[in-house]
Motif scaffolding. Structure first.
Motif, mmCIF file in Angstrom:
data_model
loop_
_atom_site.group_PDB
_atom_site.id
_atom_site.type_symbol
_atom_site.label_atom_id
_atom_site.label_comp_id
_atom_site.label_asym_id
_atom_site.label_seq_id
_atom_site.Cartn_x
_atom_site.Cartn_y
_atom_site.Cartn_z
ATOM 1 N N UNK A 274 0.794 -1.227 0.000
ATOM 2 C CA UNK A 274 0.000 0.000 0.000
ATOM 3 C C UNK A 274 0.822 1.270 0.000
ATOM 4 N N UNK A 275 2.158 1.160 -0.070
ATOM 5 C CA UNK A 275 3.023 2.343 -0.010
ATOM 6 C C UNK A 275 2.702 3.387 -1.076
ATOM 7 N N UNK A 276 2.402 3.023 -2.339
ATOM 8 C CA UNK A 276 2.071 4.064 -3.323
ATOM 9 C C UNK A 276 0.912 4.950 -2.878
ATOM 10 N N UNK A 277 -0.008 4.409 -2.081
ATOM 11 C CA UNK A 277 -1.118 5.225 -1.575
ATOM 12 C C UNK A 277 -0.674 6.302 -0.612
ATOM 13 N N UNK A 278 0.418 6.060 0.115
ATOM 14 C CA UNK A 278 0.948 7.075 1.031
ATOM 15 C C UNK A 278 1.510 8.255 0.242
ATOM 16 N N UNK A 279 2.083 7.968 -0.923
ATOM 17 C CA UNK A 279 2.701 9.018 -1.739
ATOM 18 C C UNK A 279 1.680 9.917 -2.442
ATOM 19 N N UNK A 280 0.433 9.515 -2.524
ATOM 20 C CA UNK A 280 -0.540 10.282 -3.300
ATOM 21 C C UNK A 280 -0.779 11.660 -2.687
ATOM 22 N N UNK A 281 -0.306 12.687 -3.364
ATOM 23 C CA UNK A 281 -0.492 14.078 -2.950
ATOM 24 C C UNK A 281 0.080 14.359 -1.565
ATOM 25 N N UNK A 282 1.147 13.629 -1.187
ATOM 26 C CA UNK A 282 1.776 13.845 0.118
ATOM 27 C C UNK A 282 3.292 13.863 -0.032
ATOM 28 N N UNK A 283 3.930 14.574 0.887
ATOM 29 C CA UNK A 283 5.386 14.537 0.976
ATOM 30 C C UNK A 283 5.781 13.429 1.931
ATOM 31 N N UNK A 284 6.725 12.603 1.534
ATOM 32 C CA UNK A 284 7.254 11.539 2.388
ATOM 33 C C UNK A 284 8.727 11.841 2.647
ATOM 34 N N UNK A 285 9.094 11.953 3.930
ATOM 35 C CA UNK A 285 10.457 12.339 4.276
ATOM 36 C C UNK A 285 11.455 11.219 4.124
ATOM 37 N N UNK A 286 11.207 10.091 4.764
ATOM 38 C CA UNK A 286 12.134 8.954 4.721
ATOM 39 C C UNK A 286 11.363 7.679 5.012
ATOM 40 N N UNK A 287 11.936 6.558 4.583
ATOM 41 C CA UNK A 287 11.329 5.247 4.813
ATOM 42 C C UNK A 287 12.312 4.394 5.606
ATOM 43 N N UNK A 288 11.817 3.796 6.678
ATOM 44 C CA UNK A 288 12.619 2.920 7.529
ATOM 45 C C UNK A 288 12.276 1.474 7.194
ATOM 46 N N UNK A 289 13.293 0.654 6.961
ATOM 47 C CA UNK A 289 13.083 -0.763 6.653
ATOM 48 C C UNK A 289 13.944 -1.627 7.563
ATOM 49 N N UNK A 290 13.571 -2.886 7.661
ATOM 50 C CA UNK A 290 14.323 -3.832 8.474
ATOM 51 C C UNK A 290 15.696 -4.094 7.847
ATOM 52 N N UNK A 291 16.728 -4.308 8.661
ATOM 53 C CA UNK A 291 18.048 -4.631 8.084
ATOM 54 C C UNK A 291 18.097 -6.017 7.452
ATOM 55 N N UNK A 292 17.082 -6.851 7.733
ATOM 56 C CA UNK A 292 17.057 -8.218 7.188
ATOM 57 C C UNK A 292 16.052 -8.272 6.039
ATOM 58 N N UNK A 293 16.486 -7.823 4.862
ATOM 59 C CA UNK A 293 15.611 -7.815 3.696
ATOM 60 C C UNK A 293 16.053 -8.909 2.733
#
Length: 407
Positions: A214-233
């Motif tokens: 659902x991440x693309x929905x967060x970007x819709x007409x919004x500014x996103x500063x940074x994304x935090x992810x797990x070190x085990x990808x």
């Protein structure tokens, strides 16, 4: 009613009548907004289609002319998108309806009664007046009786179906998003209900589809500063798609170690796990390695605390126990309430309220009865998105309380 108006309404109404039984079978709901939305969007469909098709045909031989055609086609597409966004937010746009054969039988009964009532002019007038009055009352009074979101909300667990999507208030119009659910449109709609325009931080606990798609929905007409992810990808289709999404938006990606803290608005967030130096434990179930690699966040407000546990299973829970997991008033129940839980972990957290993000009638059996029994034994009040819709955490009389939006 003028004849041309009746003819304009007849086509989308007939189309909606034809697909309503299919929608009842598939989604268990009936759309009240589809016909007016189609009437508004309909005039733009032909220009968007014809101009776009013409631009595609002549672009290889005459790109300048194609660019001129694309401009009005883009405006037409923009109007269709604007109408769809409006329709999603209309109160009572969709009403719940029983699914399956029972829903079809009830739909047929309602249709038969409607035909009988609408055949006579006197009955038709009374019926339409009652229906219009009922809809007006439901639309007008519901926001007054139960406004959403509740004033001063601190955290909202969005009803994203079988997945996780949490929003933590970080100031006026700002919020931290922890996981984004499986559907961009659903996540976008939840953020719009909360009037979130700026997202300084997105925390994706682990790269499973029901947490990151659902991440693309967060970007819709919004500014996103940074994304935090797990070190085990680990390499999965979701991690590849996630990498492309972040690169497309040029969003910084962080993998902070345990102990990292952010103070954003009324919330203070501290990372508890996982550590990049420790191997992720593997459990017996499929996907357990990524589940156990979930980022675990402890949230502190002035009125209380919450533990956001991603999808950690028993192995990661035991690891947190050894590290002295902190207590919390609110527990985001791990892995949608799956049976792979450690009762001692629940006992160490000692939650007063347990929030379960889970899809209605999901095939996994979530939440599992033993998990619910453990939580009830500790005296925790259980809230579920499949039963109550969006769940908001608010400050009330110096402590935390949970308010359900309702489905």
């Amino acid at each position: 009613m003028p004849r041309w108006v009746a003819e304009a309404i007849a086509v989308p109404a007939a189309a909606q009548a034809a697909v309503t039984p299919v929608l009842v079978l598939m989604s268990g709901q009936i759309s009240l907004i589809a016909v007016p939305a189609n009437l508004l969007a309909g005039p733009a469909v032909a220009p968007a289609t014809l101009l776009g098709f013409a631009a595609a045909l002549i672009a290889p031989v005459w790109p300048e002319a194609a660019q001129w055609l694309v401009v009005p086609a883009g405006y037409a597409v923009g109007w269709i998108i604007l109408v769809s966004q409006w329709a999603v937010n209309v109160p009572m746009a969709n009403i719940p309806w029983p699914g399956g054969a029972a829903g079809l039988a009830l739909l047929a009964l309602v249709a038969a009664v409607a035909v009988l009532l609408l055949r006579r002019r006197a009955w038709r007038t009374i019926t339409l007046a009652v229906v219009a009055g009922t809809l007006f009352t439901m639309i007008a009074l519901r926001p007054i009786i139960a406004p959403w979101p509740p004033k001063g909300w601190l955290m909202v667990m969005c009803d994203v179906g079988q997945g996780d999507g949490l929003v933590l208030a970080a100031g006026p119009g700002r919020a931290v998003v922890v996981d984004t659910g499986p559907d961009p449109s659903v996540m976008d709609a939840c953020l719009r209900r909360l009037s979130v325009r700026d997202v300084p931080l997105v925390i994706l606990t682990h790269p499973h589809a029901d947490h990151v798609n659902g991440l693309p929905g967060v970007y819709r007409n919004r500014r996103v500063g940074a994304v935090v992810t797990t070190p085990h990808r680990h390499p999965t289709p979701q991690t590849a798609r996630l990498t492309e999404e972040l690169a497309h938006h040029r969003t910084p990606e962080w993998t902070p170690p345990p102990g990292t803290r952010w103070d954003l608005g009324p919330a203070s967030l501290t990372v508890l796990a996982p550590s990049a130096d420790e191997a992720t434990a593997e459990g017996p179930g499929e996907g357990s390695v990524l589940n156990n690699a979930s980022i675990v966040i402890h949230v502190r407000w002035r009125s209380g605390t919450a533990l956001l546990s991603g999808d950690i299973e028993s192995e990661a829970q035991e690891s947190l126990l050894r590290a002295a997991v902190p207590q919390a008033d609110i527990l985001k129940v791990p892995h949608h309430g799956s049976p792979r839980q450690v009762p001692a972990f629940f006992a160490a957290v000692r939650p007063r309220a347990a929030l379960v993000s889970v899809g209605e009638d999901n095939t996994y059996g979530h939440p599992a009865p033993p998990t619910l029994a453990h939580l009830r034994h500790l005296g925790a009040r259980i809230y579920r998105t499949d039963k109550s819709g969006d769940l908001a955490v608010i400050a009330h009389n110096g402590t935390l309380a949970v308010v359900a939006r309702g489905r």
